[in-house]
Design a protein around this motif. Structure first.
Motif, PDB file in Angstrom:
ATOM      1  N   THR A 137       0.852  -1.182   0.000  1.00  0.00           N
ATOM      2  CA  THR A 137       0.000   0.000   0.000  1.00  0.00           C
ATOM      3  C   THR A 137       0.887   1.230   0.000  1.00  0.00           C
ATOM      4  OG1 THR A 137      -1.998   0.980   0.983  1.00  0.00           O
ATOM      5  CG2 THR A 137      -0.244   0.296   2.501  1.00  0.00           C
ATOM      6  N   GLY A 138       0.283   2.398  -0.063  1.00  0.00           N
ATOM      7  CA  GLY A 138       1.035   3.641   0.037  1.00  0.00           C
ATOM      8  C   GLY A 138       1.080   4.106   1.478  1.00  0.00           C
ATOM      9  N   ARG A 139       2.244   4.480   1.961  1.00  0.00           N
ATOM     10  CA  ARG A 139       2.372   4.925   3.350  1.00  0.00           C
ATOM     11  C   ARG A 139       1.499   6.155   3.590  1.00  0.00           C
ATOM     12  NH1 ARG A 139       5.624   4.150   7.720  1.00  0.00           N
ATOM     13  NH2 ARG A 139       5.979   5.952   9.060  1.00  0.00           N
ATOM     14  N   GLY A 140       0.610   6.074   4.573  1.00  0.00           N
ATOM     15  CA  GLY A 140      -0.265   7.187   4.900  1.00  0.00           C
ATOM     16  C   GLY A 140      -1.463   7.332   3.983  1.00  0.00           C
ATOM     17  N   SER A 141      -1.610   6.430   3.021  1.00  0.00           N
ATOM     18  CA  SER A 141      -2.712   6.519   2.056  1.00  0.00           C
ATOM     19  C   SER A 141      -4.010   6.022   2.668  1.00  0.00           C
ATOM     20  CB  SER A 141      -2.384   5.677   0.821  1.00  0.00           C
ATOM     21  OG  SER A 141      -2.411   4.279   1.154  1.00  0.00           O
ATOM     22  N   ILE A 142      -5.124   6.201   1.942  1.00  0.00           N
ATOM     23  CA  ILE A 142      -6.388   5.660   2.391  1.00  0.00           C
ATOM     24  C   ILE A 142      -6.332   4.134   2.406  1.00  0.00           C
ATOM     25  CG2 ILE A 142      -7.395   5.770   0.079  1.00  0.00           C
ATOM     26  CD1 ILE A 142      -9.200   6.161   3.489  1.00  0.00           C
ATOM     27  N   GLY A 143      -5.541   3.542   1.513  1.00  0.00           N
ATOM     28  CA  GLY A 143      -5.354   2.098   1.544  1.00  0.00           C
ATOM     29  C   GLY A 143      -4.686   1.656   2.836  1.00  0.00           C
ATOM     30  N   HIS A 144      -3.682   2.399   3.265  1.00  0.00           N
ATOM     31  CA  HIS A 144      -2.997   2.113   4.523  1.00  0.00           C
ATOM     32  C   HIS A 144      -3.981   2.210   5.690  1.00  0.00           C
ATOM     33  CE1 HIS A 144       0.897   2.981   7.060  1.00  0.00           C
ATOM     34  NE2 HIS A 144       0.324   1.821   7.380  1.00  0.00           N
ATOM     35  N   ARG A 164       4.385  -3.189   3.004  1.00  0.00           N
ATOM     36  CA  ARG A 164       5.372  -2.837   1.982  1.00  0.00           C
ATOM     37  C   ARG A 164       4.846  -1.587   1.280  1.00  0.00           C
ATOM     38  NH1 ARG A 164       7.821  -7.892   0.789  1.00  0.00           N
ATOM     39  NH2 ARG A 164       8.163  -8.864   2.831  1.00  0.00           N
ATOM     40  N   PHE A 165       5.542  -0.481   1.470  1.00  0.00           N
ATOM     41  CA  PHE A 165       5.036   0.792   0.969  1.00  0.00           C
ATOM     42  C   PHE A 165       5.545   1.063  -0.440  1.00  0.00           C
ATOM     43  CE2 PHE A 165       5.136   1.478   5.671  1.00  0.00           C
ATOM     44  CZ  PHE A 165       3.757   1.436   5.839  1.00  0.00           C
ATOM     45  N   MET A 166       4.596   1.343  -1.346  1.00  0.00           N
ATOM     46  CA  MET A 166       4.934   1.584  -2.747  1.00  0.00           C
ATOM     47  C   MET A 166       3.764   2.249  -3.460  1.00  0.00           C
ATOM     48  SD  MET A 166       4.808  -2.423  -3.971  1.00  0.00           S
ATOM     49  CE  MET A 166       5.694  -3.019  -2.513  1.00  0.00           C
ATOM     50  N   ALA A 174       3.745  -6.177  -7.678  1.00  0.00           N
ATOM     51  CA  ALA A 174       4.172  -7.001  -6.546  1.00  0.00           C
ATOM     52  C   ALA A 174       3.142  -8.075  -6.224  1.00  0.00           C
ATOM     53  CB  ALA A 174       4.421  -6.114  -5.326  1.00  0.00           C
ATOM     54  N   LEU A 175       1.861  -7.702  -6.286  1.00  0.00           N
ATOM     55  CA  LEU A 175       0.806  -8.685  -6.024  1.00  0.00           C
ATOM     56  C   LEU A 175       0.798  -9.752  -7.112  1.00  0.00           C
ATOM     57  CD1 LEU A 175      -1.620  -9.474  -4.230  1.00  0.00           C
ATOM     58  CD2 LEU A 175      -3.058  -8.130  -5.776  1.00  0.00           C
ATOM     59  N   HIS A 176       0.912  -9.323  -8.346  1.00  0.00           N
ATOM     60  CA  HIS A 176       0.897 -10.269  -9.466  1.00  0.00           C
ATOM     61  C   HIS A 176       2.075 -11.235  -9.385  1.00  0.00           C
ATOM     62  CE1 HIS A 176       0.000 -11.757 -13.489  1.00  0.00           C
ATOM     63  NE2 HIS A 176       1.277 -11.590 -13.796  1.00  0.00           N
ATOM     64  N   ALA A 177       3.242 -10.712  -8.950  1.00  0.00           N
ATOM     65  CA  ALA A 177       4.439 -11.547  -8.873  1.00  0.00           C
ATOM     66  C   ALA A 177       4.458 -12.433  -7.633  1.00  0.00           C
ATOM     67  CB  ALA A 177       5.682 -10.662  -8.886  1.00  0.00           C
TER      68      ALA A 177
END
Length: 316
Positions: A137-144, A164-166, A174-177
């Motif tokens: 997810t993104g650090r500090g994002s709504i997903g986080h 894992r922040f990205m 990353a999910l696909h792999a």
């Protein structure tokens, strides 16, 4: 969020915004107001264009596109843009890092499009099954935020998972792999994962998130261009109402603007059911609850007064 001038220059140069930021320091010769507006995945611009809400503007707009809220908010804080759209959680994260930004208009949506997803066939089934897993997810994002809220609701500790922040594009890969077990993201990325990759939805934001997104301005813009900001907010409200009344027509424009399949664009828009609303005590209280969760999770170092992050136009 670092605030040194070299960092800001590197950031702006990386985003292709440094020349614009420097050029716009000078007043326009013709006296006409210009707003430098940051957008995420074309969502704001496409709805204004589709509704015809950009006709006869009393000011000019220079658009800048961002893949997520974090770089948009950094550009706002650096002064490269003056106004942008971002969700409640990333705004809190930016403000807690020292960004002098304030929200002046609120959009409420059904947060079902904010979700933790896994690959099709994953053994993950719910928030409790995330224990011991890795989440992109993104650090500090709504997903986080959604991932943290889901863990707390399931009775897990925040450190029961590895984050894992990205950026979204890297998280998708990353999910696909298989290098992460899940991805906590938001629409249109969620809709694309569901419709294109047939991803499995583990958790949605419904019941966890306020679904709030804001128009956010810099303090100079709120002080010096309140009439333009107010008119932009009015036109965004009008355009959103048109889009809600014409979902098929808008979804086609949205799909073309983002370069995504029509079914993903339509899913993104129709399930969000967006409505713009005044910033009132309910909005402020919900923002405070989001900030308090980030404090509990150790993402911010001190309690944030959410009310201080809002502005009434003309009184910034």
């Amino acid at each position: 969020m670092p605030h040194t001038l070299p960092h800001r220059r590197r950031l702006l140069a990386g985003l292709g915004l440094l020349p614009a930021a420097l050029a716009c320091r000078a007043a326009r010769a013709d006296g006409r107001v210009e707003l430098r507006v940051g957008d995420q995945k074309g969502g704001l611009r496409s709805i204004l264009e589709a509704a015809g809400a950009l006709r006869d503007l009393p000011f000019d707009i220079r658009w800048y596109e961002f893949p997520a809220a974090a770089p948009l908010l950094e550009a706002l804080n650096a002064g490269a843009i003056e106004v942008g759209v971002a969700g409640d959680a990333p705004l809190i994260f930016a403000q807690a890092s020292g960004a002098k930004l304030r929200a002046f208009s609120a959009r409420r949506t059904d947060p079902v499009g904010v979700a933790v997803v896994a690959k099709a066939g994953s053994p993950l089934t719910d928030a409790a099954s995330l224990k011991g897993r890795s989440i992109a997810t993104g650090r500090g994002s709504i997903g986080h935020f959604i991932a943290l809220a889901a863990l707390r609701q399931a009775g897990l500790r925040f450190d029961d998972v590895t984050f894992r922040f990205m950026l979204p594009s890297d998280a998708k890969l990353a999910l696909h792999a298989g290098s992460v077990d899940a991805w906590s993201t938001w629409d249109p990325y969620t809709a694309l994962a569901e419709t294109v990759d047939h991803a499995k939805v583990i958790v949605t934001g419904r019941g966890l998130s306020s679904g709030l997104t804001y128009l956010i301005g810099t303090e100079p813009a709120l002080r010096d261009k309140p009439a333009a900001l107010a008119e932009l907010a009015r036109r965004v409200r009008t355009a959103t109402g048109w889009a809600v009344a014409h979902p098929d027509e808008y979804s086609a424009v949205f799909a073309q603007a983002l370069g995504i399949p029509l079914d993903a664009a339509r899913l993104t828009f129709t399930r969000s059911r967006p409505q713009w609303a005044a910033i009132d005590p309910t909005v402020i209280a919900e923002q405070q609850r989001t900030a308090d969760l980030y404090l509990d999770a150790g993402l911010i170092g001190a309690r944030l007064d959410a009310a201080a992050g809002f502005a009434r136009l003309g009184t910034a």
